[in-house]
Design a protein around this motif. Structure first.
Motif, mmCIF file in Angstrom:
data_model
loop_
_atom_site.group_PDB
_atom_site.id
_atom_site.type_symbol
_atom_site.label_atom_id
_atom_site.label_comp_id
_atom_site.label_asym_id
_atom_site.label_seq_id
_atom_site.Cartn_x
_atom_site.Cartn_y
_atom_site.Cartn_z
ATOM 1 N N SER A 166 0.825 -1.232 -0.028
ATOM 2 C CA SER A 166 0.000 0.114 -0.194
ATOM 3 C C SER A 166 0.628 1.350 0.082
ATOM 4 N N PRO A 167 0.284 2.254 -0.593
ATOM 5 C CA PRO A 167 0.908 3.559 -0.120
ATOM 6 C C PRO A 167 0.931 3.935 1.127
ATOM 7 N N LYS A 168 2.228 4.499 1.593
ATOM 8 C CA LYS A 168 2.704 4.725 2.865
ATOM 9 C C LYS A 168 2.391 6.127 3.391
ATOM 10 N N GLN A 169 1.690 6.877 2.742
ATOM 11 C CA GLN A 169 1.728 8.492 3.059
ATOM 12 C C GLN A 169 0.267 8.795 3.738
ATOM 13 N N LYS A 170 0.772 9.680 4.581
ATOM 14 C CA LYS A 170 -0.276 10.528 5.392
ATOM 15 C C LYS A 170 0.237 11.756 5.953
ATOM 16 N N VAL A 171 -0.430 12.681 5.276
ATOM 17 C CA VAL A 171 0.130 14.126 5.326
ATOM 18 C C VAL A 171 -0.848 15.109 5.923
ATOM 19 N N VAL A 172 -0.342 16.064 6.461
ATOM 20 C CA VAL A 172 -0.838 17.394 6.935
ATOM 21 C C VAL A 172 -0.959 18.307 5.851
ATOM 22 N N LEU A 173 -2.288 18.841 5.723
ATOM 23 C CA LEU A 173 -2.457 19.829 4.422
ATOM 24 C C LEU A 173 -2.638 21.144 5.133
ATOM 25 N N LYS A 174 -2.262 22.091 4.162
ATOM 26 C CA LYS A 174 -2.273 23.385 4.434
ATOM 27 C C LYS A 174 -3.126 24.039 3.336
ATOM 28 N N LEU A 175 -4.187 24.818 3.788
ATOM 29 C CA LEU A 175 -5.078 25.549 2.751
ATOM 30 C C LEU A 175 -4.252 26.741 2.053
ATOM 31 N N ALA A 176 -4.404 26.403 0.802
ATOM 32 C CA ALA A 176 -3.512 27.603 0.125
ATOM 33 C C ALA A 176 -4.381 28.580 -0.789
ATOM 34 N N GLN A 177 -5.944 27.914 -1.101
ATOM 35 C CA GLN A 177 -6.698 28.891 -1.699
ATOM 36 C C GLN A 177 -7.971 27.932 -1.677
ATOM 37 N N ARG A 178 -9.116 28.730 -1.918
ATOM 38 C CA ARG A 178 -10.548 28.187 -2.138
ATOM 39 C C ARG A 178 -11.091 29.096 -3.481
ATOM 40 N N VAL A 179 -11.388 28.179 -4.528
ATOM 41 C CA VAL A 179 -12.031 28.661 -5.514
ATOM 42 C C VAL A 179 -13.349 27.899 -5.879
ATOM 43 N N LYS A 180 -13.976 29.167 -5.955
ATOM 44 C CA LYS A 180 -15.762 28.845 -6.407
ATOM 45 C C LYS A 180 -15.775 28.158 -7.885
ATOM 46 N N ILE A 181 -15.749 27.261 -8.334
ATOM 47 C CA ILE A 181 -16.003 26.618 -9.585
ATOM 48 C C ILE A 181 -17.274 26.394 -10.000
ATOM 49 N N ALA A 182 -18.506 26.499 -9.249
ATOM 50 C CA ALA A 182 -19.663 26.285 -9.928
ATOM 51 C C ALA A 182 -20.659 26.915 -8.705
ATOM 52 N N THR A 183 -21.970 26.701 -9.081
ATOM 53 C CA THR A 183 -22.887 27.264 -8.007
ATOM 54 C C THR A 183 -22.713 26.024 -7.063
ATOM 55 N N GLY A 184 -22.615 26.431 -5.866
ATOM 56 C CA GLY A 184 -22.647 25.666 -4.541
ATOM 57 C C GLY A 184 -21.290 24.653 -4.739
ATOM 58 N N ALA A 185 -20.402 24.738 -5.539
ATOM 59 C CA ALA A 185 -19.289 24.032 -5.560
ATOM 60 C C ALA A 185 -17.834 24.675 -4.974
ATOM 61 N N THR A 237 -1.652 22.907 -0.027
ATOM 62 C CA THR A 237 -0.313 22.387 -0.206
ATOM 63 C C THR A 237 0.007 21.273 0.845
ATOM 64 N N PRO A 238 0.355 20.280 0.354
ATOM 65 C CA PRO A 238 0.730 18.995 1.377
ATOM 66 C C PRO A 238 2.141 19.199 2.117
ATOM 67 N N ALA A 239 2.325 18.851 3.148
ATOM 68 C CA ALA A 239 3.624 18.689 3.914
ATOM 69 C C ALA A 239 4.561 18.061 3.045
ATOM 70 N N GLN A 240 4.174 16.951 2.307
ATOM 71 C CA GLN A 240 5.185 16.163 1.249
ATOM 72 C C GLN A 240 4.554 16.010 0.016
ATOM 73 N N ARG A 241 5.274 15.599 -1.003
ATOM 74 C CA ARG A 241 4.842 15.311 -2.212
ATOM 75 C C ARG A 241 3.875 13.966 -2.144
ATOM 76 N N LEU A 242 2.935 14.095 -2.750
ATOM 77 C CA LEU A 242 2.096 12.767 -2.899
ATOM 78 C C LEU A 242 2.368 11.904 -4.020
ATOM 79 N N HIS A 243 2.122 10.601 -3.997
ATOM 80 C CA HIS A 243 2.369 9.744 -4.843
ATOM 81 C C HIS A 243 0.950 9.122 -5.217
ATOM 82 N N TYR A 244 0.190 9.284 -6.333
ATOM 83 C CA TYR A 244 -0.982 8.544 -6.369
ATOM 84 C C TYR A 244 -1.154 8.488 -7.946
#
Length: 506
Positions: free
Chosen positions: A264-283, A289-296
């Motif tokens: 299994s992937p071994k990562q568990k990361v703490v995230l920091k909110l960088a931005q929130r963008v309205k992409i549609a009505t109600g969405a 920004t993850p504390a480390q690079r994710l592989h998925y």
């Protein structure tokens, strides 16, 4: 009946469902004990359960504070109740000490027996394995009795159905049954007696439905989960032994967990909110920004934990599909918001750059096929576009060209999300994007997409080679089930229909 079941299942989180099933099992056990059907008193079971819940909850909160991560309250309750169902209720001071140590070890294992913040073992299983070796005290798995079997089956099947783990539990039980039969036959013992003991007098089903299906300690893909289930089913057999060390359910699960961790992937990361963008009505698209690079892989999902005051019945954890591509530095998570939303989503709206949210358990099979020549049809509904945004962005960034037709269904044009990516893939990758709006009374002027619900005839018209393609469905469960039926009516084989887990409802 199935529609009513789906309606109920879709509106309760997986953790809350497991918690309710375990509470029901304890309640039934108290009732049975009162009538001397179980070999202990109701008071001893209640006292043991209370002690386990208190120790697990308090220690979980303390360790979460020490390690600086959100506390998963439901998880501690689930662990406590599992221990109460597999360890004999305490009736002596020594027995209470055993229970206390089991609780301490179970919760501690989630923080200490962890690599890169990802715990390796099922907490309850590793706790009783350690107490068996260190204290000489082991689990009895008393829940695996005839009187408890009906509720174990009903509750367990609900959990497996919710998690889409019916196949995995069947493989586990099947392997255990086949090898039990083979060993019994070779030893010359009655097969009927062995079958009765396995299916009625052992914790086989409780183990399969409650323990084996724990998301955080199982492999991330369907094929690996099949291997995991078969391996653990073999190890479950009590006849297996190495010298004087005999297999037990808890030891089988711990060994299975080691396999799951390796693959299994071994990562568990703490995230920091960088931005929130309205992409549609109600969405909103949350950019972290993850504390480390994710592989998925594009199309996979993760479990997110967001501690917040007074969580509602859905708790402080959610599964979200990653809308970002592995080629992007930041993580994108697209979320639809509704009136009377959950406390978790309300907390998301209040997040800022200092908010700590944890992402773990990369998983999912809803990914691009390895064959780049395979023709594809993506059918998305609403915020179900997120896995496709991940895939399309990946194809753009890696300059891959694939034969893909995307059918994107929304009520109105204002609900279309990630328009920038959809426009880019049409212009640069040759991918065909077809929009469908179901609210025909609100079509924008000059609308050149489809209007009304997407029917079998409409699909055949826009996808002339429909019988040559692999189909991906993502959206609300009712929508996915509806289009799966349409595709099957078009004689599309089940193997050519892939459905997103739509983990946001889990």
């Amino acid at each position: 009946m199935k529609v009513k079941l789906d309606y109920f299942i879709d509106r309760i989180t997986m953790y809350r469902l497991v918690l309710y099933v375990l509470i029901a099992l304890i309640a039934v056990a108290v009732f049975l004990a009162a009538f001397h059907i179980l070999p202990f008193t109701p008071l001893s079971l209640l006292a043991s359960t209370f002690l386990l819940v208190v120790i697990c909850a308090v220690l979980n909160a303390l360790l979460a504070a020490v390690f600086g991560v959100p506390a998963n309250v439901e998880s501690s309750y689930i662990t406590a109740l599992i221990l109460a169902l597999i360890i004999d209720p305490a009736q002596t001071p020594v027995a209470f000490q055993f229970i206390a140590w089991a609780a301490i070890l179970a919760i501690s294992s989630k923080y200490i027996l962890a690599i890169n913040n990802k715990h390796i073992f099922n907490p309850a299983a590793i706790a009783v394995v350690i107490t068996s070796f260190a204290l000489g005290e082991s689990a009895s798995w008393w829940v695996g009795t005839t009187s408890m079997l009906p509720l174990v089956l009903v509750g367990g099947l609900l959990i497996a159905y919710k998690l889409r783990r019916i196949e995995m539990t069947l493989i586990f039980c099947g392997v255990a049954a086949v090898f039990t039969g083979l060993i019994t036959y070779v030893q010359g013992h009655p097969l009927l007696t062995a079958a009765q003991q396995l299916f009625v007098g052992s914790p086989l089903f409780f183990f399969a439905f409650i323990m084996l299906t724990e998301p955080l300690t199982e492999p991330p893909t369907k094929m690996l989960r099949r291997v995991y289930a078969a391996l653990t089913g073999l190890l479950f057999l009590p006849q297996l032994h190495f010298a004087t060390l005999y297999s037990t359910p808890e030891l089988a699960l711990v060994l299975g967990n080691i396999f799951a961790y390796i693959v299994s992937p071994k990562q568990k990361v703490v995230l920091k909110l960088a931005q929130r963008v309205k992409i549609a009505t109600g969405a909103i698209d949350f950019v972290f920004t993850p504390a480390q690079r994710l592989h998925y892989r594009p199309g996979q999902y993760m479990e997110f934990t967001l501690a917040h005051p007074h969580p509602d019945s859905r708790g402080n954890r959610r599964y979200f599909t990653l809308a970002s591509s592995p080629t992007e530095k930041n993580m994108h998570v697209g979320v639809r918001f509704y009136e009377q939303g959950s406390s978790f989503k309300q907390a998301m709206l209040k997040m800022n750059g200092k908010t700590k949210i944890v992402a773990a358990q990369i998983a999912g099979d809803f990914t691009l096929p390895q064959d780049p020549e395979q023709k594809l049809v993506f059918i998305a509904g609403g915020i179900g576009i997120t896995p496709f945004r991940s895939m399309l962005k990946y194809l753009l960034d890696t300059k891959q060209r694939r034969n893909i037709i995307l059918l994107y269904i929304n009520r109105t044009a204002n609900e279309i999300a990630y328009k920038d990516i959809l426009n880019a893939v049409q212009a640069r990758s040759g991918i065909k994007v077809i929009h469908a709006l179901t609210n025909t009374a609100a079509l924008p002027p000059g609308w050149n997409g489809l209007a009304g619900r997407l029917t079998e005839e409409a699909i055949k018209e826009v996808v002339p080679d429909y019988d040559e393609r692999l189909y991906y469905l993502s959206g609300p469960p009712d929508m996915v089930r509806g289009y799966e039926k349409i595709l099957k009516d078009m004689h599309i084989k089940s193997d050519y229909i892939k459905k997103d887990f739509f983990p946001g409802l889990v």
